[in-house]
Design an enzyme around this catalytic site. Sequence first.
Site, PDB file in Angstrom:
ATOM      1  N   SER A 299       0.840  -1.194   0.000  1.00 38.91           N
ATOM      2  CA  SER A 299       0.000   0.000   0.000  1.00 38.91           C
ATOM      3  C   SER A 299       0.875   1.244   0.000  1.00 38.91           C
ATOM      4  O   SER A 299       2.110   1.166   0.072  1.00 38.91           O
ATOM      5  CB  SER A 299      -0.921   0.016   1.227  1.00 38.91           C
ATOM      6  OG  SER A 299      -0.155   0.109   2.418  1.00 38.91           O
ATOM      7  N   LYS A 300       0.220   2.408  -0.045  1.00 40.19           N
ATOM      8  CA  LYS A 300       0.946   3.676  -0.133  1.00 40.19           C
ATOM      9  C   LYS A 300       1.878   3.908   1.054  1.00 40.19           C
ATOM     10  O   LYS A 300       2.870   4.613   0.932  1.00 40.19           O
ATOM     11  CB  LYS A 300      -0.049   4.837  -0.241  1.00 40.19           C
ATOM     12  CG  LYS A 300      -0.809   4.858  -1.564  1.00 40.19           C
ATOM     13  CD  LYS A 300      -1.783   6.018  -1.613  1.00 40.19           C
ATOM     14  CE  LYS A 300      -2.546   6.032  -2.936  1.00 40.19           C
ATOM     15  NZ  LYS A 300      -3.533   7.136  -2.992  1.00 40.19           N
ATOM     16  N   ARG A 301       1.545   3.311   2.213  1.00 40.27           N
ATOM     17  CA  ARG A 301       2.407   3.532   3.386  1.00 40.27           C
ATOM     18  C   ARG A 301       3.780   2.879   3.215  1.00 40.27           C
ATOM     19  O   ARG A 301       4.705   3.176   3.963  1.00 40.27           O
ATOM     20  CB  ARG A 301       1.732   3.000   4.656  1.00 40.27           C
ATOM     21  CG  ARG A 301       1.539   1.501   4.706  1.00 40.27           C
ATOM     22  CD  ARG A 301       0.704   1.087   5.921  1.00 40.27           C
ATOM     23  NE  ARG A 301       0.444  -0.330   5.957  1.00 40.27           N
ATOM     24  CZ  ARG A 301       1.229  -1.222   6.543  1.00 40.27           C
ATOM     25  NH1 ARG A 301       2.346  -0.809   7.133  1.00 40.27           N
ATOM     26  NH2 ARG A 301       0.924  -2.502   6.544  1.00 40.27           N
ATOM     27  N   GLY A 303       5.497   3.253   0.434  1.00 36.10           N
ATOM     28  CA  GLY A 303       6.209   4.030  -0.579  1.00 36.10           C
ATOM     29  C   GLY A 303       5.450   4.044  -1.893  1.00 36.10           C
ATOM     30  O   GLY A 303       4.238   3.858  -1.931  1.00 36.10           O
TER      31      GLY A 303
END
Length: 566
Positions: A299-301, A303
């Site tokens: 996921s975006k967390r 990177g």
Amino acid sequence: MASLVFNTPWLRVRSLPELAPTFLRRRQSSRRSFSVVACSSPGGNGGDPVRVRFAPSPTGNLHVGGARTALFNYLFARSKGGKFVLRVEDTDLERSTRESEAAVLQDLEWLGLDWDEGPGVGGDFGPYRQSERNALYKQYAEKLLESGQVYRCFCSSEELVKMKEIAKLKQLPPVYTGKWATASDAEVEQELEKGTPFTYRFRVPKEGSLKINDLIRGEVSWNLDTLGDFVVMRSNGQPVYNFCVTVDDATMAISHVIRAEEHLPNTLRQALIYKALEFPMPQFAHVSLILAPDRSKLSKRHGATSVGQYREMGFLPQGMVNYLALLGWGDGTENEFFTLEQLVEKFSIERVNKSGAIFDSTKLRWMNGLHLKALPSEKLTKLVGEQWKSAGILTESEGSFVDEAVELLKDGIDVVTDSDNVLLNLLSYPLHATLASPEAKPAVEDKLREVAASLVAAYDSGEIPRALAEGQSGWQKWVKAFGKSTKRKGKSLFMPLRVLLTGKLHGPEMATSIVLIHKAGSPGIVAPQAEFVSMEERFKILREMDWEALNKGESVPLESTAAAST
């Protein structure tokens, strides 16, 4: 083609028959149990052409997981001489945008995954946007209504919520209780006259199972008692996802559905729709998820996760394609470097691993570096030169300085944007910080002050400028003479020269580095904002160096580049 086996003989056709089998009519007194078995072979469908599809939703950027799914579809189609179809699933009208669609298509084109049919290309099975196929969905929904395989459901949202709450209290699956499944024609007509909103629900047999032979995961089965009658058309006339996908895949003659494993539960509903419409089932292959290093879903967390982000970061499409292919696939050898053409030649669905693949950004960088260094020298130089100019380091993107700098620095570049730091590092002169470091102590204690004095004298006399003007041959001839005059050779000669002229203890090949630093001082090469410390400015710093303070171990004032150049 996948084969279907039922309790009764079943006709395999590609279009909806005018009359459904009697036991599926709405007036039936009870629902029969049945089993579905989809038998698959990877190579093809009894001579039918291989047709696969990638069907992104234009609600955001192309995720690396979606890109890998597209890649596996592309490789399978190309390796089998089949067709790769692009279909845009834009039925989420609130979130879908043409801007997002354009971005997804751009990313696919950048990766080199050209489609044979789809937006911008056309084809015999269009339209290729779901939002343009509503008439088709309604046609098949009405056919299912006429045959009794779907029925109108007039339940309100409040009623459905209450059903779920009751099921939760009884610790039962939150399935529809079938309130309108057995309603009389009179009850239905009464609601229609009142204008009550309704959905179309699919009649799910109360007993039975579905079993498929997934090309990646092997045998997978479900029991139908976990599934209630599900909606195929919403009350606003919009079809639901599973209905759209089934109708689209069937009417587009898709032979193999290769998709992410998160779609595996959808197979049960879709198989029921295939059966009801008497469409032959495609072969299924569900690809594992891409996981983060902590084995959670990427996921975006963690990177960057979209193809567009990696493109903007300077990654090559060749490197991205190669790395994505290796996330769950290999050719059975230790080889990891593949071009797209080689992947087409080597790819087989049997070698796709069913376990989750870890996304390793460090390995992606390494893989990109391999492809960067494999580029023809002219292309690599053009890419890096344009990067340096766009970054505001150089004023021009080509010329002898760019050619020589790329050749010198390319081993330190894994991603095009890395070139900024390696060039800025070459142009910088952190002498004071280097001399103050513990690592520089041996060099300082090896009479570095005396070498500096001799070096300054050679520069002031014009020896060094003349040698540098002749290029590497002139510089190397001068260094040899300087070594004789100072009675130094090897590391005792080259280490002090590197430290005093580059300001660093380590770096690329020294002779080329120093000649390039000299060239960089020519007008019109380095942009003013790059804060380049020219050779002349470096010798000014050497003249003003407080060697006494350095030898006593006192801190030496750290002059900024700007101060050094004034």
